[in-house]
Design a protein around this motif. Structure first.
Motif, PDB file in Angstrom:
ATOM      1  N   LEU A  67      23.321  33.752  26.571  1.00 28.39           N
ATOM      2  CA  LEU A  67      21.870  33.659  26.259  1.00 28.39           C
ATOM      3  C   LEU A  67      21.600  32.548  25.539  1.00 28.39           C
ATOM      4  O   LEU A  67      20.518  31.717  25.713  1.00 28.39           O
ATOM      5  N   THR A  68      22.610  32.154  24.292  1.00 25.99           N
ATOM      6  CA  THR A  68      22.279  31.136  23.705  1.00 25.99           C
ATOM      7  C   THR A  68      22.190  29.776  24.215  1.00 25.99           C
ATOM      8  O   THR A  68      22.047  28.809  23.689  1.00 25.99           O
ATOM      9  N   VAL A  77      14.420  39.448  27.896  1.00 26.98           N
ATOM     10  CA  VAL A  77      16.002  39.549  28.189  1.00 26.98           C
ATOM     11  C   VAL A  77      16.332  40.914  28.924  1.00 26.98           C
ATOM     12  O   VAL A  77      16.101  42.090  28.013  1.00 26.98           O
ATOM     13  N   ASN A  78      16.827  41.023  29.917  1.00 25.84           N
ATOM     14  CA  ASN A  78      17.123  42.345  30.496  1.00 25.84           C
ATOM     15  C   ASN A  78      18.653  42.453  30.898  1.00 25.84           C
ATOM     16  O   ASN A  78      19.264  41.689  31.162  1.00 25.84           O
ATOM     17  N   VAL A  79      18.966  43.700  30.317  1.00 27.80           N
ATOM     18  CA  VAL A  79      20.363  43.845  30.123  1.00 27.80           C
ATOM     19  C   VAL A  79      21.019  45.004  30.962  1.00 27.80           C
ATOM     20  O   VAL A  79      20.805  45.969  30.947  1.00 27.80           O
ATOM     21  N   PHE A  80      22.056  44.568  31.649  1.00 26.72           N
ATOM     22  CA  PHE A  80      22.867  45.278  32.569  1.00 26.72           C
ATOM     23  C   PHE A  80      24.334  45.162  31.816  1.00 26.72           C
ATOM     24  O   PHE A  80      25.414  44.506  32.311  1.00 26.72           O
ATOM     25  N   VAL A  89      24.522  41.459  22.225  1.00 26.52           N
ATOM     26  CA  VAL A  89      23.518  40.679  23.397  1.00 26.52           C
ATOM     27  C   VAL A  89      22.282  40.633  22.425  1.00 26.52           C
ATOM     28  O   VAL A  89      21.440  39.313  22.523  1.00 26.52           O
ATOM     29  N   ALA A  90      21.846  41.711  21.654  1.00 32.14           N
ATOM     30  CA  ALA A  90      20.805  41.501  20.772  1.00 32.14           C
ATOM     31  C   ALA A  90      20.918  40.354  19.929  1.00 32.14           C
ATOM     32  O   ALA A  90      19.932  39.509  19.558  1.00 32.14           O
ATOM     33  N   MET A  96      18.638  32.657  20.128  1.00 39.67           N
ATOM     34  CA  MET A  96      18.112  31.848  21.216  1.00 39.67           C
ATOM     35  C   MET A  96      16.972  30.641  20.542  1.00 39.67           C
ATOM     36  O   MET A  96      16.402  31.052  19.564  1.00 39.67           O
ATOM     37  N   LYS A  97      17.169  29.551  21.158  1.00 37.24           N
ATOM     38  CA  LYS A  97      16.152  28.637  20.552  1.00 37.24           C
ATOM     39  C   LYS A  97      14.862  29.091  20.499  1.00 37.24           C
ATOM     40  O   LYS A  97      13.933  28.809  19.569  1.00 37.24           O
TER      41      LYS A  97
END
Length: 142
Positions: A67-68, A77-80, A89-90, A96-97
């Protein structure tokens, strides 16, 4: 206090405001749930940004290792990923920018620590819900 998802009305508002969805764990294999859900969301007009370090492209979009690495705004942000992997992930979402508005854990995925991290940074959290199902019910003609 136990976690509670936003109301259906609020989820509808969030989806109506959404243009871009980063999908963490988006497989490049068409038989995987992450691929099918993302393909359906893409067909409804959402921009999908794959986050998969093992693929160059997925669904015709450049795939990012993390993500970064994404430099453009992302609404959701959809997480699988497995529940136990969602804290990292969080943390990536927070780094993230441009922070996303929503941190969404797919159906069957929940992690109170990940939810608390995101919510503590002002990001709305949805857990254990399928984004495609919610979108189909709440915005059938988007």
């Amino acid at each position: 206090m136990a976690f509670e998802n936003p109301s259906r009305d609020r989820i509808k508002e969030l989806l109506q405001q959404t243009k871009t969805i980063a999908v963490v764990g988006l497989s490049d294999k068409p038989d995987r749930t992450s691929y099918m859900v993302s393909q359906a969301m893409q067909a409804k007009g959402y921009r999908i940004i794959p986050v998969n370090p093992n693929a160059d492209t997925v669904l015709g979009e450049k795939s990012y290792a993390s993500l970064t690495d994404i430099e453009e705004p992302v609404d959701i942000v959809n997480v699988f990923r497995r529940s136990e992997d969602t804290v990292s992930v969080a943390k990536d979402a927070l780094a993230m920018k441009i922070k996303p508005a929503v941190f969404w854990l797919q159906l069957g995925i929940a992690n109170d620590e990940a939810a608390a991290l995101a919510a503590g940074a002002g990001i709305e959290v949805i857990m254990d819900r399928c984004i495609k199902v919610e979108d189909s019910i709440l915005l059938p003609k988007k």
